[in-house]
Design an enzyme around this catalytic site. Structure first.
Site, PDB file in Angstrom:
ATOM      1  N   HIS A  26       0.829  -1.133   0.040  1.00 29.21           N
ATOM      2  CA  HIS A  26       0.038  -0.040   0.145  1.00 29.21           C
ATOM      3  C   HIS A  26       0.727   1.078   0.082  1.00 29.21           C
ATOM      4  O   HIS A  26       1.815   1.365   0.961  1.00 29.21           O
ATOM      5  CB  HIS A  26      -0.957   0.011   1.080  1.00 29.21           C
ATOM      6  CG  HIS A  26      -1.899  -1.008   1.265  1.00 29.21           C
ATOM      7  ND1 HIS A  26      -3.201  -0.732   0.858  1.00 29.21           N
ATOM      8  CD2 HIS A  26      -1.940  -2.210   1.654  1.00 29.21           C
ATOM      9  CE1 HIS A  26      -3.902  -1.816   1.109  1.00 29.21           C
ATOM     10  NE2 HIS A  26      -2.893  -2.967   1.155  1.00 29.21           N
ATOM     11  N   ASP A  28       0.087   4.109   0.836  1.00 30.47           N
ATOM     12  CA  ASP A  28      -0.260   4.924   2.275  1.00 30.47           C
ATOM     13  C   ASP A  28       0.216   4.185   3.226  1.00 30.47           C
ATOM     14  O   ASP A  28       0.211   4.645   4.465  1.00 30.47           O
ATOM     15  CB  ASP A  28      -1.634   5.512   2.291  1.00 30.47           C
ATOM     16  CG  ASP A  28      -2.533   4.343   2.004  1.00 30.47           C
ATOM     17  OD1 ASP A  28      -2.433   3.338   1.142  1.00 30.47           O
ATOM     18  OD2 ASP A  28      -3.745   4.632   2.697  1.00 30.47           O
ATOM     19  N   GLY A 186     -10.041  -2.424   3.126  1.00 28.45           N
ATOM     20  CA  GLY A 186     -10.358  -1.683   4.344  1.00 28.45           C
ATOM     21  C   GLY A 186     -11.193  -2.830   5.224  1.00 28.45           C
ATOM     22  O   GLY A 186     -10.820  -4.067   4.881  1.00 28.45           O
ATOM     23  N   HIS A 213      -9.098  -7.772  -1.248  1.00 29.13           N
ATOM     24  CA  HIS A 213      -8.670  -8.282   0.149  1.00 29.13           C
ATOM     25  C   HIS A 213      -9.616  -9.081   0.567  1.00 29.13           C
ATOM     26  O   HIS A 213     -10.819  -8.698   0.915  1.00 29.13           O
ATOM     27  CB  HIS A 213      -8.445  -7.066   0.942  1.00 29.13           C
ATOM     28  CG  HIS A 213      -7.052  -6.190   0.902  1.00 29.13           C
ATOM     29  ND1 HIS A 213      -6.893  -5.374  -0.023  1.00 29.13           N
ATOM     30  CD2 HIS A 213      -6.213  -6.058   1.740  1.00 29.13           C
ATOM     31  CE1 HIS A 213      -5.711  -4.672   0.203  1.00 29.13           C
ATOM     32  NE2 HIS A 213      -5.379  -5.210   1.159  1.00 29.13           N
ATOM     33  N   GLU A 216      -8.309 -12.434   5.460  1.00 27.80           N
ATOM     34  CA  GLU A 216      -7.371 -11.867   6.277  1.00 27.80           C
ATOM     35  C   GLU A 216      -7.955 -11.869   7.483  1.00 27.80           C
ATOM     36  O   GLU A 216      -7.598 -12.759   8.693  1.00 27.80           O
ATOM     37  CB  GLU A 216      -7.192 -10.599   5.557  1.00 27.80           C
ATOM     38  CG  GLU A 216      -6.060  -9.814   6.786  1.00 27.80           C
ATOM     39  CD  GLU A 216      -5.857  -8.371   6.280  1.00 27.80           C
ATOM     40  OE1 GLU A 216      -6.851  -7.860   5.739  1.00 27.80           O
ATOM     41  OE2 GLU A 216      -4.858  -7.722   6.721  1.00 27.80           O
ATOM     42  N   ASP A 305       2.650  -5.877   2.383  1.00 26.22           N
ATOM     43  CA  ASP A 305       1.288  -5.028   2.808  1.00 26.22           C
ATOM     44  C   ASP A 305       1.622  -3.702   3.340  1.00 26.22           C
ATOM     45  O   ASP A 305       1.634  -2.860   2.298  1.00 26.22           O
ATOM     46  CB  ASP A 305       0.675  -5.761   3.872  1.00 26.22           C
ATOM     47  CG  ASP A 305      -0.807  -5.420   3.939  1.00 26.22           C
ATOM     48  OD1 ASP A 305      -1.368  -4.853   2.913  1.00 26.22           O
ATOM     49  OD2 ASP A 305      -1.453  -5.917   4.946  1.00 26.22           O
TER      50      ASP A 305
HETATM   51  O1  LIG Z   1      -4.216  -5.432   5.198  1.00 28.95           O
HETATM   52  C1  LIG Z   1      -4.943  -4.597   4.857  1.00 28.95           C
HETATM   53  N1  LIG Z   1      -6.357  -4.965   5.039  1.00 28.95           N
HETATM   54  C2  LIG Z   1      -7.383  -4.315   4.446  1.00 28.95           C
HETATM   55  N2  LIG Z   1      -7.159  -2.942   4.189  1.00 28.95           N
HETATM   56  C3  LIG Z   1      -5.991  -2.559   4.142  1.00 28.95           C
HETATM   57  C4  LIG Z   1      -4.696  -3.097   4.601  1.00 28.95           C
HETATM   58  N3  LIG Z   1      -3.892  -2.554   4.624  1.00 28.95           N
HETATM   59  C5  LIG Z   1      -4.153  -1.206   4.088  1.00 28.95           C
HETATM   60  N4  LIG Z   1      -5.447  -1.230   3.877  1.00 28.95           N
HETATM   61  C6  LIG Z   1      -6.307  -0.062   3.673  1.00 28.95           C
HETATM   62  C7  LIG Z   1      -5.696   1.146   4.387  1.00 28.95           C
HETATM   63  C8  LIG Z   1      -5.423   2.116   3.442  1.00 28.95           C
HETATM   64  O2  LIG Z   1      -5.865   3.541   3.503  1.00 28.95           O
HETATM   65  C9  LIG Z   1      -6.004   1.411   2.055  1.00 28.95           C
HETATM   66  C10 LIG Z   1      -5.647   2.040   1.075  1.00 28.95           C
HETATM   67  O3  LIG Z   1      -4.039   1.545   0.719  1.00 28.95           O
HETATM   68  O4  LIG Z   1      -6.371   0.060   2.174  1.00 28.95           O
HETATM   69 ZN   LIG Z   2      -3.363  -5.139   2.121  1.00 28.11          ZN
END
Ligand SMILES: O=c1[nH]cnc2c1ncn2[C@H]1C[C@H](O)[C@@H](CO)O1
Ligand SMILES: [Zn+2]
Length: 385
Positions: A26, A28, A186, A213, A216, A305
């Site tokens: 990601h 961010d 998310g 996603h 998880e 991640d």
């Molecule tokens: O591991 C994750 N699972 C679900 N959502 C996630 C994970 N890591 C980051 N995010 C979300 C938070 C970020 O703001 C968004 C976009 O990169 O994706």
């Molecule tokens: Zn992720």
């Protein structure tokens, strides 16, 4: 089984130099702590919990180490908070490409949610163009430093929001212009991917690619929906597929229907070991399902991640796996080829990366390893490290 062998076990510097492929990272979640501090100062963002880069880096890591995906995700308010201008997005994306290249990543698909970067008045298109510009700058700077990397963007829609179709259309518009696919992310519980069926159906009609996603924080139903209702090409994490695999006391293994489907269809699993330890999806590296999934020849890949929150890198992930499972350069090559096969760029370009970059890179490291072994057993001075 190569994964248990001690043959050609790579040293840390070889792990770093080995050509690696990253499918799940990601934007961010990968900022340098010093950049978060700089950007916060420039933007007048006053909510950072720490302003010293080292302390801030530690804060992210500890705050994300909560055992819950929801709490883990709360830390993103600070990174997203400072990524609201074109300049900030260009800088973050350029540094991302540079950092990955310096870590030996040769191909990466980096994701972010454009809808989260509109607070400073940018349009969705301006966000995508800023990030693309940053990736191109970072690729150029990496090349000047002697590293070769190609970075593609994945556009993420947030699963709790309602903009998935709009983001899918955006991904399609910027296809061949730096964007290689789509994702949803998310909190998983309570937000099934089927809420966004219109986006997935649109992308399928457009012959476009997407990952979801799934599996998880939530188990098999989420994976099943992502594949059988939504038609995902890959699974973001997918680690809970392990719930459909039974290992008996005598060591024999039985796959349920869903796990069989995932393996038979070669569905790529974007596994992220360190992140899973933080969100509670796995208890330790040695107990991480990647060991079994690799042994059973699932299409497993290794990913970071969120490098900032998990205080990790691709090399770091492989170091943990080498230590936990005794992985060798052959295993690293297997994971890297798996990931490259599963990338969203065209087949001929994937093949070229495998044949021209990945395989020769590992061949060189393996011959170096042999040379080191020979040098150390004959008592002569070998290569460093
Ligand atoms: O591991 C994750 N699972 C679900 N959502 C996630 C994970 N890591 C980051 N995010 C979300 C938070 C970020 O703001 C968004 C976009 O990169 O994706
Ligand atoms: Zn992720």
């Amino acid at each position: 089984m190569t994964s248990q062998s001690t043959a050609n076990t790579p040293a840390a510097d070889q792990i770093r130099r080995a050509p690696k492929v990253l499918l799940h990272d990601h934007l961010d979640g990968g900022l340098r702590p010093g950049t978060v501090v700089d950007l916060a100062r420039e933007a007048g963002y006053s909510s950072l919990p720490e302003t010293d880069p080292d302390k801030l880096g530690l804060w992210f890591r500890e705050a994300a180490d909560s055992g819950s995906l929801e709490r883990y995700l709360e830390t993103f308010s600070h990174t997203v908070g400072v990524m609201q201008t074109r300049d900030a997005l260009v800088r973050v994306a350029a540094e991302c490409a540079e950092d990955l290249a310096a870590d030996g990543v040769v191909y990466a698909e980096v994701r972010y949610a454009p809808e989260q970067h509109l607070e400073g008045g940018l349009t969705l298109e301006e966000v995508v163009e800023a990030v693309n510009e940053g990736f191109r700058q970072g690729e150029r700077r990496a090349r000047e430093d002697g590293h070769r990397i190609r970075v593609g963007a994945l556009l993420t829609a947030m699963r709790h929001a309602a903009r998935a179709l709009e983001i899918a259309e955006l991904a399609n518009r910027y296809r061949d212009l730096g964007v290689v696919g789509f994702d949803i992310a998310g909190a998983e519980a309570g937000y099934p991917p089927t809420r966004h069926l219109d986006a997935f159906e649109y992308l399928k009609r457009e012959n476009n690619h997407f990952t979801i996603h799934a599996g998880e924080a939530f188990g098999l139903p989420s994976i099943w929906q992502a594949l059988q209702w939504c038609g995902a090409d890959r699974l973001g994490h997918g680690v809970r597929i392990i719930d459909d695999i039974q290992v008996r006391d005598d060591g024999t293994v039985e796959l349920g229907r869903l796990a069989s489907y995932v393996r038979d269809k070669r569905i790529p699993l974007e596994l992220c070991p360190s992140s899973n330890l933080q969100t509670g999806a796995a208890a330790s590296y040695t107990e991480h399902p990647i060991g079994l999934l690799r042994r059973l020849h699932f299409r497993a890949t290794v990913n970071t991640d969120n490098r900032l929150m998990s205080h990790t890198s691709m090399s770091q992930e492989f170091e943990h796996l080498v230590e936990a499972f005794g992985y060798t350069l052959d295993d690293m090559q297997w994971f890297s080829v798996n990931a490259m096969k599963s990338a969203f760029i065209p087949f001929d370009e994937r093949l070229a990366m495998i044949n021209d970059v990945i395989k020769p890179g590992y061949a060189e490291l393996k011959s170096e390893w042999l040379f080191r072994q020979t040098a150390s057993t004959s008592g002569s001075v070998g290569l460093e490290g």
